[in-house]
Design a protein around this motif. Structure first.
Motif, PDB file in Angstrom:
ATOM      1  N   GLU A  27     -10.675  27.155  51.562  1.00 45.49           N
ATOM      2  CA  GLU A  27      -9.873  27.072  52.783  1.00 45.49           C
ATOM      3  C   GLU A  27     -10.641  26.309  53.850  1.00 45.49           C
ATOM      4  O   GLU A  27     -11.873  26.257  53.837  1.00 45.49           O
ATOM      5  N   HIS A  28      -9.904  25.701  54.773  1.00 49.22           N
ATOM      6  CA  HIS A  28     -10.478  24.972  55.907  1.00 49.22           C
ATOM      7  C   HIS A  28     -11.496  23.925  55.444  1.00 49.22           C
ATOM      8  O   HIS A  28     -12.699  24.064  55.647  1.00 49.22           O
ATOM      9  N   GLY A  29     -10.980  22.884  54.826  1.00 48.11           N
ATOM     10  CA  GLY A  29     -11.837  21.801  54.381  1.00 48.11           C
ATOM     11  C   GLY A  29     -11.038  20.742  53.648  1.00 48.11           C
ATOM     12  O   GLY A  29      -9.806  20.744  53.661  1.00 48.11           O
ATOM     13  N   ARG A  30     -11.771  19.848  52.978  1.00 47.18           N
ATOM     14  CA  ARG A  30     -11.140  18.702  52.339  1.00 47.18           C
ATOM     15  C   ARG A  30     -11.659  18.547  50.913  1.00 47.18           C
ATOM     16  O   ARG A  30     -12.870  18.613  50.670  1.00 47.18           O
ATOM     17  N   LEU A  31     -10.731  18.347  49.992  1.00 45.80           N
ATOM     18  CA  LEU A  31     -11.063  18.128  48.586  1.00 45.80           C
ATOM     19  C   LEU A  31     -10.881  16.640  48.295  1.00 45.80           C
ATOM     20  O   LEU A  31      -9.782  16.098  48.477  1.00 45.80           O
ATOM     21  N   GLU A  32     -11.943  15.986  47.854  1.00 44.23           N
ATOM     22  CA  GLU A  32     -11.857  14.552  47.598  1.00 44.23           C
ATOM     23  C   GLU A  32     -12.761  14.167  46.440  1.00 44.23           C
ATOM     24  O   GLU A  32     -13.385  15.015  45.810  1.00 44.23           O
ATOM     25  N   ILE A  33     -12.843  12.862  46.171  1.00 49.54           N
ATOM     26  CA  ILE A  33     -13.627  12.359  45.048  1.00 49.54           C
ATOM     27  C   ILE A  33     -14.812  11.554  45.561  1.00 49.54           C
ATOM     28  O   ILE A  33     -14.687  10.767  46.511  1.00 49.54           O
ATOM     29  N   ASP A  34     -15.957  11.761  44.923  1.00 51.06           N
ATOM     30  CA  ASP A  34     -17.163  11.011  45.249  1.00 51.06           C
ATOM     31  C   ASP A  34     -17.862  10.657  43.940  1.00 51.06           C
ATOM     32  O   ASP A  34     -18.316  11.563  43.217  1.00 51.06           O
ATOM     33  N   SER A  36     -16.602   9.743  41.141  1.00 53.20           N
ATOM     34  CA  SER A  36     -15.838  10.332  40.033  1.00 53.20           C
ATOM     35  C   SER A  36     -16.007  11.843  39.893  1.00 53.20           C
ATOM     36  O   SER A  36     -15.543  12.436  38.931  1.00 53.20           O
ATOM     37  N   SER A  37     -16.671  12.474  40.841  1.00 50.69           N
ATOM     38  CA  SER A  37     -16.787  13.927  40.809  1.00 50.69           C
ATOM     39  C   SER A  37     -15.987  14.523  41.959  1.00 50.69           C
ATOM     40  O   SER A  37     -15.774  13.876  42.992  1.00 50.69           O
ATOM     41  N   VAL A  38     -15.536  15.748  41.779  1.00 52.25           N
ATOM     42  CA  VAL A  38     -14.732  16.409  42.797  1.00 52.25           C
ATOM     43  C   VAL A  38     -15.646  17.041  43.836  1.00 52.25           C
ATOM     44  O   VAL A  38     -16.543  17.823  43.504  1.00 52.25           O
ATOM     45  N   LYS A  39     -15.419  16.691  45.075  1.00 49.58           N
ATOM     46  CA  LYS A  39     -16.301  17.138  46.159  1.00 49.58           C
ATOM     47  C   LYS A  39     -15.502  17.935  47.188  1.00 49.58           C
ATOM     48  O   LYS A  39     -14.384  17.562  47.548  1.00 49.58           O
ATOM     49  N   TRP A  40     -16.089  19.028  47.652  1.00 51.61           N
ATOM     50  CA  TRP A  40     -15.476  19.853  48.688  1.00 51.61           C
ATOM     51  C   TRP A  40     -16.296  19.725  49.962  1.00 51.61           C
ATOM     52  O   TRP A  40     -17.516  19.921  49.949  1.00 51.61           O
ATOM     53  N   ILE A  41     -15.627  19.397  51.070  1.00 53.22           N
ATOM     54  CA  ILE A  41     -16.275  19.305  52.370  1.00 53.22           C
ATOM     55  C   ILE A  41     -15.646  20.368  53.255  1.00 53.22           C
ATOM     56  O   ILE A  41     -14.460  20.287  53.604  1.00 53.22           O
ATOM     57  N   SER A  42     -16.419  21.390  53.606  1.00 53.53           N
ATOM     58  CA  SER A  42     -15.873  22.498  54.394  1.00 53.53           C
ATOM     59  C   SER A  42     -15.822  22.132  55.867  1.00 53.53           C
ATOM     60  O   SER A  42     -16.438  21.150  56.319  1.00 53.53           O
ATOM     61  N   ALA A  43     -15.096  22.933  56.645  1.00 60.22           N
ATOM     62  CA  ALA A  43     -15.005  22.717  58.089  1.00 60.22           C
ATOM     63  C   ALA A  43     -16.363  22.888  58.750  1.00 60.22           C
ATOM     64  O   ALA A  43     -16.596  22.391  59.854  1.00 60.22           O
ATOM     65  N   ASP A  44     -17.281  23.605  58.077  1.00 52.36           N
ATOM     66  CA  ASP A  44     -18.642  23.793  58.587  1.00 52.36           C
ATOM     67  C   ASP A  44     -19.574  22.673  58.150  1.00 52.36           C
ATOM     68  O   ASP A  44     -20.793  22.778  58.303  1.00 52.36           O
TER      69      ASP A  44
END
Length: 283
Positions: A27-34, A36-44
């Motif tokens: 929750e509260h973040g962004r799921l993207e690709i870096d 070719s791997s899946v990366k999660w960037i949280s609001a923190d």
């Protein structure tokens, strides 16, 4: 404020979450690709790569966004994505790859399509609630009649226990505000329970539309499974809170109590295990 039902994924918690549940919650973040791997960037601003190929289902909670490329990669590795409310107490949508492993779904369909196997599963479900009754020769209609009587008796016992005036279960879709307090809490508790069970059903690769007791409704399997826990989780909560709320419904009080009960009964451990056992699935 109630504790969280589902642990919010962090870098430190990720291995524990994967070992404990058939899904992870973000929750509260962004799921993207870096690369070719899946990366999660949280609001923190915490950044970590998800071992997506080892994760059955990702639950995206409030405040999340996901890129088209991330969904494309998740689809290629057969990771299911669900869009849910906080702690999965609302279930909005699911995205599944057409090439996902279908073993559990095939097993579910095969059992539901065979009258004898389907009745056998239904009997096992009822046996969880009627431990002192021989259900081995009961038909589905007989089991449902027993269940109706059991639920009515449960309501009456709880009304007596908590000194609540009870006129019976009553709810019409779209007319929540017209219900009495106890019925409002039951309706809200049922909705939250259905959302949680929906997430678990999808995480196990099953269809919520194929049930063994219920039929002719949007989510037969979800209703089948939810019925295993309603007495302890929803009904008792509703009658006990009726007294505490003093005739004024408070959504947040109800949800906090629901969360606490889910945690206390370890539903997120128990429910997947129960489904796997009932349908004889691969764990």
């Amino acid at each position: 404020m109630a504790d969280r039902i589902i642990i919010k994924a962090t870098l430190a918690d990720l291995p524990k979450i994967r070992d404990r549940y058939p899904f992870i919650y973000l929750e509260h973040g962004r799921l993207e690709i870096d690369d070719s791997s899946v990366k999660w960037i949280s609001a923190d601003r915490e950044v970590f790569r998800l071992p997506a190929a080892l994760i059955s289902t990702i639950l995206l909670g409030p405040g999340t966004s996901v890129t088209h490329e991330a969904i494309k990669v998740l689809a290629t590795i057969n990771t299911t994505v669900c869009w849910v409310g906080e702690d999965s107490l609302n279930f909005y949508a699911v995205g599944q790859s057409p090439t996902a492993n279908s073993y559990n779904l095939k097993k579910q369909v095969a059992m539901a399509s065979d009258p004898e196997l389907s009745l056998s599963v239904a009997r096992k479900m009822f046996l969880r609630r009627f431990t002192d009754v021989d259900v081995s020769s009961k038909s589905l209609s007989e089991l449902m009649a027993l269940e109706g009587k059991r639920v009515q008796k449960c309501y009456a016992n709880l009304a007596t226990k908590y000194f609540v005036a009870w006129g019976g279960r009553s709810y019409k879709p779209g007319e929540f505000a017209l219900s009495d307090l106890t019925n409002k809490i039951i309706t809200a508790g049922n909705a939250a329970l259905y959302a949680l069970v929906s997430s678990i059903v999808h995480a196990l690769g099953l269809s919520p539309r194929i049930g063994f007791v219920h039929s002719g409704s949007p989510l037969p399997l979800v209703y089948d499974i939810a019925d295993l826990y309603k007495e302890e989780l929803v009904f008792d909560m509703a009658f006990s809170l009726t007294v505490k709320m003093a005739d004024e419904y408070n959504r947040y009080t109800a949800l906090d109590e629901f969360k606490n009960r889910v945690i206390d009964m370890k539903l997120l451990d128990k429910c997947p295990a129960d489904i796997i056992s009932l349908l004889e699935l691969k764990s």
